[in-house]
Write an enzyme that holds these catalytic residues in place. Structure first.
Site, PDB file in Angstrom:
ATOM      1  N   SER A   1       0.841  -1.196   0.000  1.00 54.36           N
ATOM      2  CA  SER A   1       0.000   0.000   0.000  1.00 54.36           C
ATOM      3  C   SER A   1       0.880   1.252   0.000  1.00 54.36           C
ATOM      4  O   SER A   1       1.672   1.431  -0.924  1.00 54.36           O
ATOM      5  CB  SER A   1      -0.952  -0.049   1.191  1.00 54.36           C
ATOM      6  OG  SER A   1      -1.976   0.893   1.025  1.00 54.36           O
TER       7      SER A   1
ATOM      8  N   ASP B   1      -8.607  -5.351  -5.635  1.00 55.21           N
ATOM      9  CA  ASP B   1      -8.093  -4.206  -4.893  1.00 55.21           C
ATOM     10  C   ASP B   1      -8.666  -2.951  -5.526  1.00 55.21           C
ATOM     11  O   ASP B   1      -8.198  -2.501  -6.569  1.00 55.21           O
ATOM     12  CB  ASP B   1      -6.561  -4.180  -4.944  1.00 55.21           C
ATOM     13  CG  ASP B   1      -5.984  -3.045  -4.113  1.00 55.21           C
ATOM     14  OD1 ASP B   1      -6.775  -2.273  -3.531  1.00 55.21           O
ATOM     15  OD2 ASP B   1      -4.752  -2.953  -4.032  1.00 55.21           O
TER      16      ASP B   1
ATOM     17  N   HIS C   1      -7.179  -5.655  -1.229  1.00 52.59           N
ATOM     18  CA  HIS C   1      -5.950  -4.932  -0.873  1.00 52.59           C
ATOM     19  C   HIS C   1      -5.069  -5.797   0.035  1.00 52.59           C
ATOM     20  O   HIS C   1      -3.898  -5.501   0.233  1.00 52.59           O
ATOM     21  CB  HIS C   1      -6.367  -3.617  -0.191  1.00 52.59           C
ATOM     22  CG  HIS C   1      -5.323  -2.536  -0.220  1.00 52.59           C
ATOM     23  ND1 HIS C   1      -4.652  -2.161  -1.356  1.00 52.59           N
ATOM     24  CD2 HIS C   1      -4.831  -1.726   0.768  1.00 52.59           C
ATOM     25  CE1 HIS C   1      -3.793  -1.176  -1.060  1.00 52.59           C
ATOM     26  NE2 HIS C   1      -3.889  -0.906   0.216  1.00 52.59           N
TER      27      HIS C   1
END
Ligand SMILES: *[C@@H]1O[C@H](CO)[C@@H](O)[C@H](O)[C@H]1NC(C)=O
Ligand SMILES: *[C@@H]1O[C@H](CO)[C@@H](O)[C@H](O)[C@H]1NC(C)=O
Length: 717
Positions: free
Chosen positions: A551, A633, A665
């Protein structure tokens, strides 16, 4: 214990016994029993929880209920897990009866069952037509409160009928949207919303469900718990059972760029509609919790569009309508609240220095006391005026039930299941150490260092340098099944995990400092922190350092590739390639707007986005990179991963793409997690576990950074 009775030969054997522990593998992380959802009996003598165990041979997760006697500290299985019958979400209906969700293979809708602890008898309690969850129980009025996904304000039966008609009549798969959000987290936003229902239970020897199930959000377009990440902490029932408090956003296109979420109050009789008590504040509120006295505490942010503002504690008195802020100057952001039985003390859970601690706040003096100082705390229950129950997990173990005696301050670690203790006992678990160095802005910056299995200080070890996501989050003394540092120490690496500017638990300014500075302060912190550990620990091999992040951590990996050659290899999980594209494709556009100073279609804001976009520095990329992304995601879409891979491949930089079509994610499915770990460890081993050091051209990040920014400014604007 009489130590002289030990025979001498046993002492000689001791090192051999010790040596039998094994380095932790990804399979250990994935198959280690996972305890969750600790729930106490009304009189505080017992606690019940779920334990899930992944069976890698069958590729199945089995869940069963465990009972912990808080007086004798004995743990026993209440149910036997099998592949066609598992149990979860247990809670006490009274001191002898537990209710839980029964999952049976082939049954359409999982239902609540009741288990009597005295007789061992169990029976089905509910027969709801559609799936439900987030169950809370009010003992005073025997109210079962739960959530289900229904057509706004509608009944459970109505949702079942409408879905049935839709299934029979709709032949195409087209989805049409006239407003944002289109997708949220990992799901296309459906017409149905989460609503909160209440029904009374009756008991004449056996529990039964009353005939009047009420949707407390009927007549509204509200949604609670939030979709798709909300949970039972989004609502609470008053002790007298008369009132429900919940948080909800208003369904509107603004939801994509605003974080406003308000506290609503509604009578559990359902005779009037919910009313908002904090509608004047255009920011997020969360975690409503009633006191036994009837006042309501909740968490309030003030900064619009910001998910990581400091949570203030507000107490609302329904009798007078007044609101009081508690401990206004306390520079911590609590995430969970509970009242003492006399309503005079508030317990608050908050991040601090890489821990998730419990604090008590005296509501008369506002004096704040840390009640726990280590590890990560969750699932707080107030058993009595002098005893608290909660789970603690750490870098060394998953959730374990603890009780704290508030008078003696004695913290008791309770027993775990045999399955968990025997598995943990045979693992060589690395003990974390911590360090502080001076980072950007002359601030002290905190980090963790964990040594590998079988550590020998005379050797040199490769370093796995972990970069956390958020960016408003932290590496903490907590157990995780994703990015668990023990996986890397088990594979022979020293793990270094730093909490740079932007991290939580070090004061609100430190968290906020990353805004409009994504590639500067945190990057400086990471560089300085790595220099610091390399300078102060002889056993680190500066030529064999690899960096990994997910991320925001994946963003930073791409940023690193454009600004330094010091790493042997990189791993980018679900990172950002282009800050502009990430803005236009993410679900929560408020996030980028807050981080980069506004909407990118205003020229000055666009400069901030461009300034920190890794895409503007790909011409410098040289470090071998593993790129990982997943199809579901919708936070940072898979296009960011494909773009990263294209930039690497087209320039001949050694690279590999690992793609999961069915993950969001996070990589959650156990078999996918095993593949993730295999690919990640093979990638870093390939570069960090070879002896010869490849010669790389010298590269000055400072000069190239300046040139790039100037070139960009002169050519584009
Ligand atoms: C709590 O209830 C259980 C079941 O009735 C009983 O065995 C136990 O003694 C009670 N504990 C206390 C402290 O009253
Ligand atoms: C529920 O049952 C009670 C009696 O047990 C009855 O008086 C009432 O009308 C019923 N309500 C509904 C909605 O069916």
């Amino acid at each position: 214990m009489a130590r002289y009775t030990w025979p001498f030969w046993l002492l000689l054997l001791a090192p051999l016994v010790m040596a039998q522990t094994q380095a932790i593998t990804p399979l250990d992380i994935v198959t280690l029993p996972r305890p969750s959802g600790l729930s106490a009996s009304p009189n505080g003598s017992l606690a019940v929880y779920t334990q899930s165990v992944y069976d890698s041979k069958q590729d199945k997760t089995l869940r069963q209920l465990l009972l912990l006697d808080l007086e004798t500290d004995i743990v026993k299985s209440l149910t036997d897990a099998s592949s066609d019958s598992t149990q979860s979400e247990p809670f006490f209906l009274d001191n002898e009866n537990i209710a839980y969700i029964q999952h049976t293979a082939g049954v359409d809708v999982d239902q609540l069952h009741v288990l009597n602890l005295e007789s061992g008898d169990s029976y089905a309690l509910t027969e709801f037509p559609i799936a439900f969850g987030n169950i809370k129980y009010n003992h005073k009025k025997s109210l079962l409160v739960f959530s289900a996904s229904v057509y706004p304000g509608g009944s459970l039966e109505d949702a079942k009928q409408k879905d049935k008609v839709l299934k029979e009549t709709k032949k195409d798969t087209g989805l049409v949207y006239d407003q944002l959000m289109v997708r949220h987290w990992d799901t296309f936003v459906p017409e149905k919303v989460n609503n909160i229902f209440v029904v009374q239970l009756e008991n004449d020897g056996k529990y039964t469900v009353g005939n009047n199930t009420i949707n407390l959000l009927k007549g509204t377009a509200l949604q609670s718990p939030g979709f798709p990440m909300g949970d039972a902490s989004d609502f609470d029932i008053s002790a007298d059972g008369e009132t429900l408090a919940f948080v909800s956003k208003i369904r509107s296109p603004d939801n994509a760029w605003e974080t406003s979420q308000h506290v609503h109050i509604v009578p559990t009789s359902g005779e009037s509609e919910p009313v908002i008590i904090n509608g004047d504040i255009p920011a997020a509120s969360a975690g409503p919790k009633f006191a036994p006295s009837g006042v309501l505490a909740y968490l309030q942010m003030y900064a619009p569009q910001y998910e990581s503002d400091r949570n203030r504690i507000i107490i609302w008195d329904p009798a007078t309508g007044t609101k009081t802020t508690v401990a206004e100057s306390w520079d911590r952001s609590p995430s969970e609240l509970a009242f003492s039985p006399d309503s005079n003390t508030l317990f608050a859970v908050a991040d601090e220095y890489g821990r998730h601690k419990l604090f008590s706040i005296d509501l008369t003096t506002e004096e704040i006391t840390a009640l726990t100082n280590e590890h990560a705390l969750s699932g707080l229950s107030v058993l009595s005026s002098s005893r608290l129950l909660f789970s603690l997990n750490s870098l060394e173990h998953p959730n374990i039930a603890h009780t704290l005696d508030l008078d003696s301050k004695v913290l008791t670690k309770h027993s775990v299941s045999d399955a968990l203790s025997s598995h943990l006992n045979r693992l060589d678990v690395s003990k974390p150490d911590e360090f502080v160095f001076q980072g950007a802005l002359h601030d002290p910056v905190h980090g963790w260092i964990l040594k590998p299995a079988d550590f020998d200080a005379s050797k040199k070890y490769p370093v796995a340098f972990l970069i956390h996501g958020g960016p408003q989050g932290a590496w903490s003394d907590s157990w995780s099944t994703r990015w668990n540092p023990q996986v890397f120490t088990g594979a022979g690496y020293v793990v270094v995990a730093i909490n740079p500017h932007g991290s939580t638990g070090y004061g609100q300014k430190f968290t906020d400092d990353i805004q409009r500075n994504w590639g500067s302060y945190p990057f400086i912190d990471l560089q300085k922190g790595l220099d610091y550990v390399l300078d102060t620990n002889e056993f680190l091999d500066a030529d064999r350092v690899v960096a990994l992040g997910g991320s925001y951590g994946g963003y930073m990996i791409n940023w690193i590739n454009g600004h330094t050659n010091r790493f042997k290899a990189l791993v980018n999980h679900d990172g950002i390639f282009s800050t502009l594209n990430a803005y236009y494709t993410t679900d929560e556009v408020y996030f980028s707007e807050r981080e980069f100073g506004g909407v990118p279609f205003h020229t000055l804001n666009r400069l901030v986005y461009e300034r920190w976009s890794p895409s503007n520095y790909v011409q410098h990329w040289q470090t071998p990179t593993l790129v990982i992304h997943s199809g579901r995601d919708y936070r940072l879409v898979d296009g960011e991963g494909f773009a990263t891979f294209t930039a690497l491949q087209r320039q001949g930089v050694p690279s590999r793409l690992l793609y999961f079509p069915d993950e969001n994610h996070w990589v959650l499915k156990p078999a996918n997690s095993l593949r993730w770990h295999k690919e990640v460890l093979e990638w870093i081993d390939k570069y960090a576990k070879v002896d010869e050091v490849a010669v790389r051209p010298e590269f000055d990040p400072q000069s190239s950074f300046t040139v790039q920014t100037e070139q960009f400014l002169s050519s584009t604007f």
